[in-house]
Design an enzyme around this catalytic site. Structure first.
Site, PDB file in Angstrom:
ATOM      1  N   GLU A 142       0.838  -1.195   0.000  1.00  0.00           N
ATOM      2  CA  GLU A 142       0.000   0.000   0.000  1.00  0.00           C
ATOM      3  C   GLU A 142       0.875   1.248   0.000  1.00  0.00           C
ATOM      4  O   GLU A 142       1.737   1.406   0.872  1.00  0.00           O
ATOM      5  CB  GLU A 142      -0.884   0.045   1.251  1.00  0.00           C
ATOM      6  CG  GLU A 142      -2.178  -0.709   1.133  1.00  0.00           C
ATOM      7  CD  GLU A 142      -3.149  -0.324   2.240  1.00  0.00           C
ATOM      8  OE1 GLU A 142      -4.322  -0.696   2.126  1.00  0.00           O
ATOM      9  OE2 GLU A 142      -2.748   0.333   3.218  1.00  0.00           O
ATOM     10  N   CYS A 143       0.659   2.119  -0.965  1.00  0.00           N
ATOM     11  CA  CYS A 143       1.324   3.418  -1.043  1.00  0.00           C
ATOM     12  C   CYS A 143       2.849   3.264  -0.939  1.00  0.00           C
ATOM     13  O   CYS A 143       3.496   2.877  -1.903  1.00  0.00           O
ATOM     14  CB  CYS A 143       0.778   4.366   0.010  1.00  0.00           C
ATOM     15  SG  CYS A 143       1.075   6.112  -0.387  1.00  0.00           S
ATOM     16  N   GLY A 144       3.454   3.529   0.228  1.00  0.00           N
ATOM     17  CA  GLY A 144       4.894   3.343   0.352  1.00  0.00           C
ATOM     18  C   GLY A 144       5.314   1.922   0.028  1.00  0.00           C
ATOM     19  O   GLY A 144       6.356   1.696  -0.598  1.00  0.00           O
TER      20      GLY A 144
ATOM     21  N   THR B  56      -0.944  -0.744  -4.700  1.00  0.00           N
ATOM     22  CA  THR B  56      -1.701   0.450  -5.063  1.00  0.00           C
ATOM     23  C   THR B  56      -1.206   1.626  -4.223  1.00  0.00           C
ATOM     24  O   THR B  56      -0.663   1.455  -3.132  1.00  0.00           O
ATOM     25  CB  THR B  56      -3.209   0.294  -4.771  1.00  0.00           C
ATOM     26  OG1 THR B  56      -3.397   0.185  -3.367  1.00  0.00           O
ATOM     27  CG2 THR B  56      -3.791  -0.920  -5.455  1.00  0.00           C
TER      28      THR B  56
END
Length: 443
Positions: free
Chosen positions: A328-330, A429
């Protein structure tokens, strides 16, 4: 019965977090079992709440969480303690334009559970005019009760007296006047405050906050405002997101720390075991795990160290051959080929997905997101509806050739480009999941 109240303000930057932490620290000093909570999507403030209280701080989001889940999380927050102090995000009435009661606004939470609201007013640069703000907030929504006002960034006793006299004349109690103190300023970076785990002087800060709260606030009156919230009883435990496996390897260090407590609690309630590991310490996921989760965080601050973590990269690649990995993200950034830091230096990442990201090329992406999965992955089977948010400055500088993971919409149902990527059992994502949705969002 556990009592609760909300700390809110007219806008961001009014000092809600500092006042919330001061009240939490002061109540704990009194020996009260107190817990924090936070409206809306936010990882950083809840981590400070937990650090000061010793209890996990849960997020409450009226847009992302279906009503049964929201009620379940609220019930969890109000269990195992005496008082819950819920910190509002943004301004009290700020959120989407609709639907009513599910806009993601702090006021939605206050109204649904009849939580009394203490309104923090930053009165720097004004005096009696603060009363107009207090009156407007008290009258705007009859379902939201302003139980009192806390004045913040007060310059002197005379300054406090000017605002206090004008506000109390309206019948609105003033429960304290928090003085200006530059030494209590919380350190910040691009996504908000520096993480609690990185704050070396947190114990000393908590002590100073508690002392100032005892001096400047009427803690007895604040406690008297707290009431038992009106929580509809959910039909048992409601999970936000099914666990991706029975034993889940979760990256957990200064680069990977953004995990929502309600999701973790739901996984554990379902019988899942979470096994932490540190990529920064060059550790890989435990081989006996069924899935691996790379949360968000600040990998851009540790990109050089992650690039040197060869054991981590090798073990993660071996793991991904037979079991799902999600970032997720990072975590998504680290799954790519490379990450360019703020100084413009490009660092090798795991290469399990083909994209490249950059923090040197910055653009803020912020807002609610609804996703519908195109493919099976750690988030669920194809067709699963998810709700959550994006908040990042990194940009995708090379998209790669992997398969898009999900169809995306914003909080109003406006279509956005496909989100995330998938290759084999690896997915990622920029989107942070808050909950599984009951249906696709319509414009």
């Amino acid at each position: 019965m556990t009592r609760g109240l909300m700390i809110a303000a007219p806008r961001s930057g009014s000092g809600k977090t500092t006042l919330t932490l001061a009240i939490l620290a002061a109540l704990r000093r009194r020996g009260i079992a107190v817990r924090g909570a936070k409206t809306g999507p936010d990882y950083i403030d809840p981590a400070f709440h937990e650090a000061l209280t010793g209890l996990p701080s849960l997020n409450l989001d009226s847009w992302a969480m279906p009503a049964p889940l929201l009620d379940s999380v609220m019930a969890q927050a109000h269990s195992g303690c005496g008082v819950v102090v819920t910190e509002a995000s943004m301004g009290l009435f700020d959120g989407l334009l609709g639907p009513a009661g599910a806009r993601g606004a702090p006021a939605d939470i206050a109204a649904r559970y009849a939580l009394p609201v203490l309104l923090v007013l930053d009165i720097s640069g004004q005096g009696q005019s603060a009363a107009a703000t207090a009156l407007g907030f008290a009258r705007l929504d009859p379902d939201v009760r302003i139980a009192g006002v806390i004045l913040n960034r007060v310059g002197s006793p005379r300054h406090a007296g000017m605002a206090t006299q004008a506000i109390t004349a309206l019948g609105i109690p003033v429960l304290g006047a928090f003085g200006r103190d530059a030494g209590l300023q919380m350190p910040e970076r691009h996504l908000g405050l520096v993480q609690a785990r990185e704050h070396a002087g947190l114990d000393a800060l908590a002590d100073r906050l508690a002392t100032q709260a005892e001096r400047d606030l009427d803690l007895d009156a604040i406690l008297a405002c707290a009431t038992v919230p009106d929580i509809p009883l959910p039909g048992g435990w409601v999970r936000a997101l099914p666990p991706p496996g029975q034993r889940i390897a979760v990256a957990n260090d200064a680069a990977f720390s953004f995990m929502y407590a309600h999701i973790v609690a739901g996984w554990r309630a379902a019988g899942a075991e979470l096994l932490p590991f540190s990529p920064l310490a060059d550790e890989g996921p435990a081989p006996g795990c069924d899935a691996c989760w790379l949360p968000g965080g600040y990998p851009e601050l540790h990109a050089g160290q992650l690039a040197q973590a060869t054991h981590f990269r090798t073990e993660l690649a071996n793991f991904a051959r037979t079991r799902p990995v999600h970032g997720e993200c990072g975590g998504f950034m680290v799954l790519g080929e490379s990450l360019t830091d703020k100084a413009g230096q490009t660092h090798r990442m795991t290469g399990l997905l083909g994209h490249a990201t950059s923090f040197a090329t910055r653009r803020m992406n912020l807002g609610y997101r609804a996703a519908t999965l195109r493919h099976d992955c750690a988030l669920g089977p194809a067709g699963t509806h998810l709700r959550g948010h994006e908040f990042h400055y990194a940009t995708l500088t090379a998209p790669g050739t992997d398969t898009p993971l999900a169809d995306m919409h914003d909080g109003y149902g406006t279509p956005r480009p496909p989100g995330g990527l998938r290759r084999g059992l690896v997915s990622g994502t920029f989107f942070h999941v808050l909950a599984t949705g009951t249906a696709a969002i319509a414009p």
